[in-house]
Design a protein around this motif. Structure first.
Motif, PDB file in Angstrom:
ATOM      1  N   ARG A 150      41.456  58.458  48.356  1.00  0.00           N
ATOM      2  CA  ARG A 150      41.238  57.757  49.629  1.00  0.00           C
ATOM      3  C   ARG A 150      42.284  56.660  49.815  1.00  0.00           C
ATOM      4  NH1 ARG A 150      35.381  55.959  49.405  1.00  0.00           N
ATOM      5  NH2 ARG A 150      35.952  54.820  51.292  1.00  0.00           N
ATOM      6  N   ASP A 152      42.084  54.185  52.204  1.00  0.00           N
ATOM      7  CA  ASP A 152      41.612  53.004  52.937  1.00  0.00           C
ATOM      8  C   ASP A 152      41.500  51.774  52.042  1.00  0.00           C
ATOM      9  OD1 ASP A 152      39.575  54.186  51.490  1.00  0.00           O
ATOM     10  OD2 ASP A 152      38.003  53.682  52.926  1.00  0.00           O
ATOM     11  N   ILE A 153      41.894  51.902  50.775  1.00  0.00           N
ATOM     12  CA  ILE A 153      41.920  50.746  49.867  1.00  0.00           C
ATOM     13  C   ILE A 153      43.348  50.570  49.377  1.00  0.00           C
ATOM     14  CG2 ILE A 153      40.868  49.677  47.838  1.00  0.00           C
ATOM     15  CD1 ILE A 153      38.671  51.706  47.927  1.00  0.00           C
ATOM     16  N   ASP A 154      43.814  49.349  49.392  1.00  0.00           N
ATOM     17  CA  ASP A 154      45.145  49.023  48.904  1.00  0.00           C
ATOM     18  C   ASP A 154      45.319  49.537  47.465  1.00  0.00           C
ATOM     19  OD1 ASP A 154      47.546  46.921  49.462  1.00  0.00           O
ATOM     20  OD2 ASP A 154      46.953  46.864  47.346  1.00  0.00           O
ATOM     21  N   SER A 156      47.134  48.623  45.008  1.00  0.00           N
ATOM     22  CA  SER A 156      47.141  47.636  43.917  1.00  0.00           C
ATOM     23  C   SER A 156      45.719  47.136  43.643  1.00  0.00           C
ATOM     24  CB  SER A 156      48.078  46.468  44.232  1.00  0.00           C
ATOM     25  OG  SER A 156      47.571  45.703  45.294  1.00  0.00           O
ATOM     26  N   VAL A 157      44.885  47.086  44.677  1.00  0.00           N
ATOM     27  CA  VAL A 157      43.476  46.717  44.446  1.00  0.00           C
ATOM     28  C   VAL A 157      42.775  47.832  43.675  1.00  0.00           C
ATOM     29  CG1 VAL A 157      41.255  46.216  45.549  1.00  0.00           C
ATOM     30  CG2 VAL A 157      43.352  45.205  46.460  1.00  0.00           C
ATOM     31  N   VAL A 158      43.072  49.081  44.035  1.00  0.00           N
ATOM     32  CA  VAL A 158      42.491  50.211  43.301  1.00  0.00           C
ATOM     33  C   VAL A 158      42.839  50.126  41.821  1.00  0.00           C
ATOM     34  CG1 VAL A 158      42.624  52.718  42.932  1.00  0.00           C
ATOM     35  CG2 VAL A 158      42.424  51.804  45.256  1.00  0.00           C
ATOM     36  N   ARG A 160      43.768  47.590  40.063  1.00  0.00           N
ATOM     37  CA  ARG A 160      43.124  46.431  39.421  1.00  0.00           C
ATOM     38  C   ARG A 160      41.650  46.686  39.152  1.00  0.00           C
ATOM     39  NH1 ARG A 160      46.383  42.187  43.172  1.00  0.00           N
ATOM     40  NH2 ARG A 160      47.854  41.499  41.602  1.00  0.00           N
ATOM     41  N   LEU A 161      40.951  47.283  40.121  1.00  0.00           N
ATOM     42  CA  LEU A 161      39.525  47.559  39.921  1.00  0.00           C
ATOM     43  C   LEU A 161      39.333  48.593  38.810  1.00  0.00           C
ATOM     44  CD1 LEU A 161      38.179  47.660  43.616  1.00  0.00           C
ATOM     45  CD2 LEU A 161      37.891  45.832  41.938  1.00  0.00           C
ATOM     46  N   GLY A 164      40.158  46.942  35.609  1.00  0.00           N
ATOM     47  CA  GLY A 164      39.113  45.951  35.352  1.00  0.00           C
ATOM     48  C   GLY A 164      37.922  46.621  34.683  1.00  0.00           C
ATOM     49  N   MET A 165      37.544  47.756  35.219  1.00  0.00           N
ATOM     50  CA  MET A 165      36.427  48.515  34.653  1.00  0.00           C
ATOM     51  C   MET A 165      36.763  48.972  33.238  1.00  0.00           C
ATOM     52  SD  MET A 165      34.373  51.667  36.414  1.00  0.00           S
ATOM     53  CE  MET A 165      35.813  52.667  36.754  1.00  0.00           C
TER      54      MET A 165
ATOM     55  N   GLY B 164      31.866  45.252  34.849  1.00  0.00           N
ATOM     56  CA  GLY B 164      33.213  45.114  34.299  1.00  0.00           C
ATOM     57  C   GLY B 164      34.236  45.090  35.431  1.00  0.00           C
ATOM     58  N   MET B 165      34.067  46.012  36.362  1.00  0.00           N
ATOM     59  CA  MET B 165      34.961  46.082  37.519  1.00  0.00           C
ATOM     60  C   MET B 165      34.845  44.809  38.359  1.00  0.00           C
ATOM     61  SD  MET B 165      35.344  49.221  40.205  1.00  0.00           S
ATOM     62  CE  MET B 165      33.632  49.328  40.659  1.00  0.00           C
ATOM     63  N   SER B 168      36.118  41.559  36.662  1.00  0.00           N
ATOM     64  CA  SER B 168      37.578  41.503  36.498  1.00  0.00           C
ATOM     65  C   SER B 168      38.261  40.875  37.710  1.00  0.00           C
ATOM     66  CB  SER B 168      38.136  42.904  36.252  1.00  0.00           C
ATOM     67  OG  SER B 168      38.126  43.683  37.448  1.00  0.00           O
ATOM     68  N   LEU B 196      36.901  57.507  44.360  1.00  0.00           N
ATOM     69  CA  LEU B 196      38.214  57.453  44.992  1.00  0.00           C
ATOM     70  C   LEU B 196      38.665  58.801  45.519  1.00  0.00           C
ATOM     71  CD1 LEU B 196      40.030  55.230  42.371  1.00  0.00           C
ATOM     72  CD2 LEU B 196      39.620  54.631  44.768  1.00  0.00           C
ATOM     73  N   MET B 198      39.145  62.090  47.452  1.00  0.00           N
ATOM     74  CA  MET B 198      38.810  62.483  48.813  1.00  0.00           C
ATOM     75  C   MET B 198      37.803  63.618  48.758  1.00  0.00           C
ATOM     76  SD  MET B 198      40.506  60.728  51.109  1.00  0.00           S
ATOM     77  CE  MET B 198      40.986  61.690  52.555  1.00  0.00           C
TER      78      MET B 198
END
Lengths: 209, 209
Positions: A150, A152-154, A156-158, A160-161, A164-165, B164-165, B168, B196, B198
């Motif tokens: 997808r 619709d999410i930046d 770099s945010v993807v 990081r998330l 992060g997980m 965790g996500m 972070s 994520l 599609m």
């Protein structure tokens, strides 16, 4: 980034790797600054000069430990660069590979994640972490462009998330626990790529919505 | 857990809240142990006795700061307990609420996440974190039982991966950045609940598979 481990090996009791394992545990427990070479020597039951036989300085121990974690993580990316599959499939492999690195090198990755950039060695490690993150972000962008992830999410945010997980696993994972690395990697992929919601639940929402 | 903030307010320069904000930043920057009341006084431009006018001890400052983060997170769960929707929808609300708490109280939650249990105040905070985790796990189990969340992943692993996500985010989020809290909460929900990949990509896989 030194590569002379084989030259310094063979001392009875602890080889270079054994000292590294103990040092990493001590750095995690007491913090790097609070762990002197004297503290390390006590913990190992060695003299300080025996440690200096293997490592030129405490800084070199940290460098080798961070290298260990970073080389493994970078290796996961290298392993997928060569393959020619869809970006979404390579992302799947990178996430699985990263979970395995965390589980296999738990203390080394834990140390890496605590680095804040207080010394030159730490700053170099942070720079390599940022480069790793950029490459994961590029892979996410590629998957978005091919229409498999997808958009619709930046990106770099993807990334990081996702990391992060994955990185949070060091906070609770213990070897020999209920989940092995394969199952944990499956779980991360299930959450990250397919989501937790049951597909039927989505379809009901669509029908109702 | 003291509740006498209003009694101690009104001193020129810094009220209790202002001192707390500065103290939390210092604890994060230097570590709790390394931040003496003298360091705090310097940083605030106050005398130590002016700080003691507001807080009985450094320990009380830490306790108030951790309370701030924990009360907010617990409040998110309280807010959803009363509602009667599906567990999956309440989980959605809890995750969104937690993202908002992180963004709104970034430094307080950062401090909470660094607590390792070195003092009685820290151990109490860890116990409250564990109780929070158990309640989230119970909510995931409820959603699994109602068939809205996949049940092939252990509920405690799900709640650890989800938080965790979310946790972070404190590592990289900065106020005034590109993402506001609402968009970030949407992103977390998108990754965690819907995944994520599609949907079309899944369907192609099913057709090919």
């Amino acid at each position: 980034m030194s590569d002379n481990g084989s030259l310094r090996r063979g001392r009875p009791g602890y080889d270079q790797r054994g000292i590294l394992d103990v040092a990493v545990s001590a750095f995690i427990e007491y913090g790097y600054d609070a762990t002197s070479m004297g503290v390390l020597a006590d913990r190992l039951g060695l003299s300080k000069s025996a440690i200096y036989h293997h490592f030129a300085s405490k800084d070199e121990i940290l460098e080798r430990a961070l290298d260990e974690a970073l080389n493994s993580l970078e290796g996961v990316l290298e392993g997928t660069d060569a393959s020619t599959g869809r970006a979404a499939d390579r992302l799947d492999l990178v996430l699985r590979g990263a979970v395995h690195v965390l589980v296999d090198k738990l203390s080394y990755v834990t140390l890496l994640l605590r680095v804040r950039g207080n010394t030159e060695v730490e700053r170099q490690a942070l720079a390599r972490r940022r480069a790793f993150d950029r490459r994961v972000t590029a892979l996410v962008e590629e998957a978005q462009a091919e229409g498999t992830v997808r958009s619709d999410i930046d990106a770099s945010v993807v990334s990081r998330l996702l990391f992060g997980m994955i990185n949070s696993i060091v906070e609770w994972y213990r070897a020999g626990g209920r989940e092995d690395a394969d199952k944990l990697a499956d779980d991360v992929i299930a959450v990250a790529l397919d989501g937790l919601r049951m597909p039927t639940s989505n379809r009901v929402d669509e029908l109702l919505g």
